[in-house]
Motif scaffolding. Structure first.
Motif, PDB file in Angstrom:
ATOM      1  N   UNK A   1       6.597   5.519   2.331  1.00  0.00           N
ATOM      2  CA  UNK A   1       5.109   4.595   1.212  1.00  0.00           C
ATOM      3  C   UNK A   1       4.283   4.756   1.648  1.00  0.00           C
ATOM      4  N   UNK A   2       3.013   4.332   1.328  1.00  0.00           N
ATOM      5  CA  UNK A   2       2.022   4.509   0.769  1.00  0.00           C
ATOM      6  C   UNK A   2       1.971   2.995   1.273  1.00  0.00           C
ATOM      7  N   UNK A   3       1.806   2.346   0.118  1.00  0.00           N
ATOM      8  CA  UNK A   3       1.997   1.258  -0.163  1.00  0.00           C
ATOM      9  C   UNK A   3       3.245   0.521   0.046  1.00  0.00           C
ATOM     10  N   UNK A   4       3.830  -0.162   0.770  1.00  0.00           N
ATOM     11  CA  UNK A   4       5.354  -0.645   1.258  1.00  0.00           C
ATOM     12  C   UNK A   4       5.501  -2.144   0.295  1.00  0.00           C
ATOM     13  N   UNK A   5       5.002  -2.457  -0.329  1.00  0.00           N
ATOM     14  CA  UNK A   5       4.762  -3.955  -1.058  1.00  0.00           C
ATOM     15  C   UNK A   5       5.046  -2.988  -2.447  1.00  0.00           C
ATOM     16  N   UNK A   6       4.677  -2.122  -2.787  1.00  0.00           N
ATOM     17  CA  UNK A   6       4.791  -2.036  -4.558  1.00  0.00           C
ATOM     18  C   UNK A   6       5.636  -0.477  -5.083  1.00  0.00           C
ATOM     19  N   UNK A   7       5.533  -0.297  -3.888  1.00  0.00           N
ATOM     20  CA  UNK A   7       6.753   0.945  -3.339  1.00  0.00           C
ATOM     21  C   UNK A   7       8.269   0.180  -4.041  1.00  0.00           C
ATOM     22  N   UNK A   8       8.692  -0.487  -2.344  1.00  0.00           N
ATOM     23  CA  UNK A   8       9.956  -0.624  -1.998  1.00  0.00           C
ATOM     24  C   UNK A   8      10.905  -1.501  -2.816  1.00  0.00           C
ATOM     25  N   UNK A   9      10.768  -1.767  -4.186  1.00  0.00           N
ATOM     26  CA  UNK A   9      11.855  -1.950  -5.498  1.00  0.00           C
ATOM     27  C   UNK A   9      12.419  -0.703  -6.066  1.00  0.00           C
ATOM     28  N   UNK A  10      11.472  -0.006  -5.534  1.00  0.00           N
ATOM     29  CA  UNK A  10      11.739   1.642  -6.526  1.00  0.00           C
ATOM     30  C   UNK A  10      12.473   2.181  -5.331  1.00  0.00           C
ATOM     31  N   UNK A  11      12.150   2.324  -4.470  1.00  0.00           N
ATOM     32  CA  UNK A  11      13.499   3.174  -2.642  1.00  0.00           C
ATOM     33  C   UNK A  11      14.741   1.761  -2.982  1.00  0.00           C
ATOM     34  N   UNK A  12      14.000   1.157  -4.037  1.00  0.00           N
ATOM     35  CA  UNK A  12      15.644   0.663  -2.607  1.00  0.00           C
ATOM     36  C   UNK A  12      16.812   0.690  -4.165  1.00  0.00           C
ATOM     37  N   UNK A  13      15.990   0.590  -5.324  1.00  0.00           N
ATOM     38  CA  UNK A  13      16.873   1.707  -6.321  1.00  0.00           C
ATOM     39  C   UNK A  13      17.142   3.066  -6.191  1.00  0.00           C
ATOM     40  N   UNK A  14      16.585   3.880  -5.626  1.00  0.00           N
ATOM     41  CA  UNK A  14      17.254   5.080  -5.306  1.00  0.00           C
ATOM     42  C   UNK A  14      18.039   5.226  -4.151  1.00  0.00           C
ATOM     43  N   UNK A  15      17.944   4.422  -3.186  1.00  0.00           N
ATOM     44  CA  UNK A  15      18.514   4.329  -2.496  1.00  0.00           C
ATOM     45  C   UNK A  15      20.371   3.942  -2.657  1.00  0.00           C
ATOM     46  N   UNK A  16      20.509   2.693  -3.811  1.00  0.00           N
ATOM     47  CA  UNK A  16      21.685   1.683  -3.169  1.00  0.00           C
ATOM     48  C   UNK A  16      21.734   2.440  -5.234  1.00  0.00           C
ATOM     49  N   UNK A  17      21.512   2.888  -5.759  1.00  0.00           N
ATOM     50  CA  UNK A  17      21.690   2.360  -7.045  1.00  0.00           C
ATOM     51  C   UNK A  17      21.494   4.440  -7.716  1.00  0.00           C
ATOM     52  N   UNK A  18      20.834   5.283  -7.175  1.00  0.00           N
ATOM     53  CA  UNK A  18      20.431   6.532  -7.676  1.00  0.00           C
ATOM     54  C   UNK A  18      21.427   6.851  -8.554  1.00  0.00           C
ATOM     55  N   UNK A  19      21.027   7.834  -9.560  1.00  0.00           N
ATOM     56  CA  UNK A  19      21.762   8.394 -10.951  1.00  0.00           C
ATOM     57  C   UNK A  19      23.149   9.458  -9.808  1.00  0.00           C
ATOM     58  N   UNK A  20      22.966  10.007  -8.957  1.00  0.00           N
ATOM     59  CA  UNK A  20      23.193  11.577  -8.576  1.00  0.00           C
ATOM     60  C   UNK A  20      23.327  11.292  -6.812  1.00  0.00           C
TER      61      UNK A  20
END
Length: 188
Positions: A1-20
């Motif tokens: 992540x380049x900017x963890x504070x602004x990116x981490x919400x999206x990262x959490x969604x990808x790790x836990x609720x990914x579509x595939x």
């Protein structure tokens, strides 16, 4: 992540609720160090060689158990001195084939970051739940029972404290007269 504070919400969604599963696996490879660690109330992965794949397997099982997962990151606190993020998260985890309606469950997540090649990666994840929020994940109708038990324990603590004080333990006598280092107003 380049900017963890602004990116981490999206990262959490990808790790836990990914579509595939492919998207989820790609996210793990992109955002976790290869030797990452993980701690949760019911499982633990020690950091070391191959540990990222063991963490991925936990998150894969999480998605298998709950194909209908909703998650949102309410706030993020960054501690640059310790290179950590604290996330306030709410999720609705519905166990496959469970007859119970999912209930929102709040948790705090502490992510320890490591900088590599000018990017921040997750080196360790710790999940913290209150007992009733954890029960909301597993058997939502039992969460009020846990909350009642916690309230009873709080009331019992107040009773036990009063009994202990009557027996002379940890008393507050004379507090107002001495004004302990200016902490209390004499008019109290």
């Amino acid at each position: 992540m380049q900017n963890p504070v602004s990116e981490v919400g999206t990262v959490v969604s990808l790790l836990t609720a990914a579509a595939s599963p492919e998207i989820q696996k790609a996210a793990f490879r992109k955002y976790f160090t290869s030797d990452a660690g993980f701690r949760h109330p019911i499982c633990h992965v020690t950091p070391g060689p191959g540990s990222r794949d063991r963490i991925l397997a936990i998150f894969q099982w999480y998605r298998i158990m709950s194909p209908q997962l909703k998650i949102s990151t309410n706030s993020v606190v960054h501690d640059p001195a310790n290179n950590t993020l604290i996330l306030d998260i709410v999720q609705e985890f519905h166990i496959r084939l469970s007859p119970f309606k999912p209930a929102p469950s709040r948790l705090l997540v502490r992510l320890t970051l490591r900088e590599e090649n000018a990017l921040q990666y997750i080196a360790f994840q710790e999940d913290f739940y209150h007992p009733d929020d954890f029960m909301s994940l597993l058997v939502p109708p039992l969460a009020p029972v846990i909350r009642t038990g916690l309230s009873v324990a709080s009331s019992a603590s107040a009773i036990y404290a009063r009994i202990g004080q009557l027996l002379g333990f940890w008393t507050t006598s004379g507090l107002h007269e001495t004004n302990h280092a200016g902490l209390y107003d004499k008019s109290e």
